[in-house]
Design a protein around this motif. Structure first.
Motif, mmCIF file in Angstrom:
data_model
loop_
_atom_site.group_PDB
_atom_site.id
_atom_site.type_symbol
_atom_site.label_atom_id
_atom_site.label_comp_id
_atom_site.label_asym_id
_atom_site.label_seq_id
_atom_site.Cartn_x
_atom_site.Cartn_y
_atom_site.Cartn_z
ATOM 1 N N UNK B 100 15.361 -6.285 -13.369
ATOM 2 C CA UNK B 100 14.860 -5.832 -12.067
ATOM 3 C C UNK B 100 15.978 -5.528 -11.074
ATOM 4 N N UNK B 101 17.222 -5.887 -11.432
ATOM 5 C CA UNK B 101 18.314 -5.748 -10.469
ATOM 6 C C UNK B 101 19.064 -4.434 -10.617
ATOM 7 N N UNK B 102 19.562 -3.914 -9.504
ATOM 8 C CA UNK B 102 20.238 -2.614 -9.515
ATOM 9 C C UNK B 102 21.717 -2.700 -9.843
ATOM 10 N N UNK B 103 22.227 -3.914 -10.024
ATOM 11 C CA UNK B 103 23.623 -4.093 -10.442
ATOM 12 C C UNK B 103 23.682 -5.192 -11.503
ATOM 13 N N UNK B 104 24.798 -5.240 -12.220
ATOM 14 C CA UNK B 104 24.992 -6.317 -13.195
ATOM 15 C C UNK B 104 25.295 -7.608 -12.453
ATOM 16 N N UNK B 105 24.610 -8.665 -12.863
ATOM 17 C CA UNK B 105 24.844 -9.969 -12.242
ATOM 18 C C UNK B 105 24.994 -11.020 -13.335
ATOM 19 N N UNK B 106 25.527 -12.157 -12.928
ATOM 20 C CA UNK B 106 25.513 -13.311 -13.822
ATOM 21 C C UNK B 106 24.460 -14.272 -13.290
ATOM 22 N N UNK B 107 23.600 -14.744 -14.185
ATOM 23 C CA UNK B 107 22.557 -15.681 -13.778
ATOM 24 C C UNK B 107 23.085 -17.094 -13.984
ATOM 25 N N UNK B 108 23.070 -17.871 -12.902
ATOM 26 C CA UNK B 108 23.621 -19.225 -12.910
ATOM 27 C C UNK B 108 22.533 -20.268 -12.697
ATOM 28 N N UNK B 109 22.663 -21.396 -13.355
ATOM 29 C CA UNK B 109 21.780 -22.525 -13.052
ATOM 30 C C UNK B 109 22.413 -23.335 -11.905
ATOM 31 N N UNK B 110 21.741 -24.408 -11.499
ATOM 32 C CA UNK B 110 22.216 -25.163 -10.331
ATOM 33 C C UNK B 110 23.628 -25.707 -10.523
ATOM 34 N N UNK B 111 23.911 -26.235 -11.710
ATOM 35 C CA UNK B 111 25.217 -26.842 -11.969
ATOM 36 C C UNK B 111 26.324 -25.797 -11.845
ATOM 37 N N UNK B 112 26.075 -24.621 -12.412
ATOM 38 C CA UNK B 112 27.071 -23.548 -12.359
ATOM 39 C C UNK B 112 27.282 -23.058 -10.920
ATOM 40 N N UNK B 113 26.168 -22.946 -10.176
ATOM 41 C CA UNK B 113 26.252 -22.470 -8.797
ATOM 42 C C UNK B 113 26.987 -23.504 -7.933
ATOM 43 N N UNK B 114 26.709 -24.769 -8.165
ATOM 44 C CA UNK B 114 27.363 -25.844 -7.405
ATOM 45 C C UNK B 114 28.871 -25.835 -7.657
ATOM 46 N N UNK B 115 29.244 -25.599 -8.906
ATOM 47 C CA UNK B 115 30.657 -25.552 -9.273
ATOM 48 C C UNK B 115 31.351 -24.366 -8.590
ATOM 49 N N UNK B 116 30.645 -23.221 -8.592
ATOM 50 C CA UNK B 116 31.166 -22.021 -7.929
ATOM 51 C C UNK B 116 31.451 -22.304 -6.447
ATOM 52 N N UNK B 117 30.501 -22.995 -5.813
ATOM 53 C CA UNK B 117 30.658 -23.303 -4.386
ATOM 54 C C UNK B 117 31.858 -24.218 -4.148
ATOM 55 N N UNK B 118 32.038 -25.179 -5.029
ATOM 56 C CA UNK B 118 33.145 -26.140 -4.889
ATOM 57 C C UNK B 118 34.521 -25.496 -5.026
ATOM 58 N N UNK B 119 34.573 -24.404 -5.793
ATOM 59 C CA UNK B 119 35.849 -23.740 -6.048
ATOM 60 C C UNK B 119 36.348 -22.914 -4.870
ATOM 61 N N UNK B 120 35.489 -22.716 -3.855
ATOM 62 C CA UNK B 120 35.814 -21.765 -2.789
ATOM 63 C C UNK B 120 36.695 -22.358 -1.690
ATOM 64 N N UNK B 121 37.454 -21.472 -1.017
ATOM 65 C CA UNK B 121 38.144 -21.870 0.200
ATOM 66 C C UNK B 121 37.222 -21.707 1.409
ATOM 67 N N UNK B 122 36.399 -20.659 1.357
ATOM 68 C CA UNK B 122 35.501 -20.361 2.474
ATOM 69 C C UNK B 122 34.117 -20.012 1.932
ATOM 70 N N UNK B 123 33.085 -20.610 2.518
ATOM 71 C CA UNK B 123 31.707 -20.245 2.158
ATOM 72 C C UNK B 123 31.019 -19.723 3.417
ATOM 73 N N UNK B 124 30.520 -18.506 3.346
ATOM 74 C CA UNK B 124 29.815 -17.912 4.488
ATOM 75 C C UNK B 124 28.337 -17.751 4.130
ATOM 76 N N UNK B 125 27.465 -18.238 4.995
ATOM 77 C CA UNK B 125 26.029 -18.266 4.685
ATOM 78 C C UNK B 125 25.250 -17.249 5.504
ATOM 79 N N UNK B 126 24.378 -16.542 4.812
ATOM 80 C CA UNK B 126 23.517 -15.561 5.475
ATOM 81 C C UNK B 126 22.080 -15.760 5.023
#
Lengths: 100, 126
Positions: B100-126
């Protein structure tokens, strides 16, 4: 009576509360982000199916199409309407309750 | 620049398009970040997954008459923004799949998404 819902059911409880208070014979119009409530395959599908037993539910097609959806994606029994239809519904009904 | 600092930026998108201005504003800031050659990732959670839905039609003649900014997601590649992540649960409870998506994406579960967030220097929320 006409009820309008313009918020996503995943974001706000407007749709759930609207259906809780809508009485037999009322009309419900889903527009703007409210259209997500009209779609097949979401966890709100059974709630809408239940609402359709007593109310007439409409979806505003321009808002549907803006969000990449079509009437094919909409739950059977939900009726399509456009801006002119929205005006008619507002005029036909004595009161309009907007669930913001 | 030799002393150029590259930080990891994650933009977390949780709102549907058009109903509010958040989705469009996020995209604008993403493009600014990319112009400064930062390491940019985008996460789509909750109603944010709807931003990526194919076939958005917003024409003035028959539609809502605003800019269809969904095409911009396809242009992100040109700005080296290629890391797009979708929350699996949000996608599934909306009856959506990757098709259904117009671009290629990677589908992440909660653990993967949490890890991604932890790796960041800056997180901006919208």
């Amino acid at each position: 009576m006409l009820h309008t819902v313009n918020k996503s059911p995943f974001d706000k409880n407007s749709l759930e509360n609207c259906l809780r208070f809508a009485r037999k014979g009322h009309s419900i119009l889903l527009f703007e982000d409210g259209i997500y409530g009209a779609l097949k395959g979401t966890r709100f599908e059974t709630l809408i199916a239940e609402g359709l037993k007593s109310s007439t539910i409409y979806v505003l097609v321009p808002d549907l199409e803006a969000r990449g959806m079509r009437m094919d994606n909409v739950i059977d029994g939900v009726k399509a309407t456009d801006y002119a239809g929205f005006v008619d519904l507002s005029a036909e009904n004595k009161t309009v309750q907007a669930w913001l | 620049m030799e002393d150029e600092v590259i930080k990891k930026f994650l933009y977390v998108n949780r709102k549907a398009p058009y109903g509010t201005i958040y989705a469009l504003e996020s995209l604008e800031v993403v493009l600014i970040g990319a112009a400064f050659d930062q390491d940019v990732s985008l996460a789509f959670i909750d109603d944010g997954v709807y931003q990526l839905k194919k076939n958005q039609q917003t024409s003035v003649s028959s539609g809502i008459g605003v800019k269809d900014f969904s095409k911009t997601y396809r242009a992100l590649e040109g700005y080296d923004v290629e890391k797009l992540y979708v929350d699996k649960k949000s996608m599934e409870e909306r009856g959506l799949s990757e098709d259904d998506f117009l671009v290629d994406v990677q589908v992440f579960d909660e653990a993967q998404m949490a890890e991604l967030m932890e790796q960041q220097d800056v997180v901006l929320s919208f």
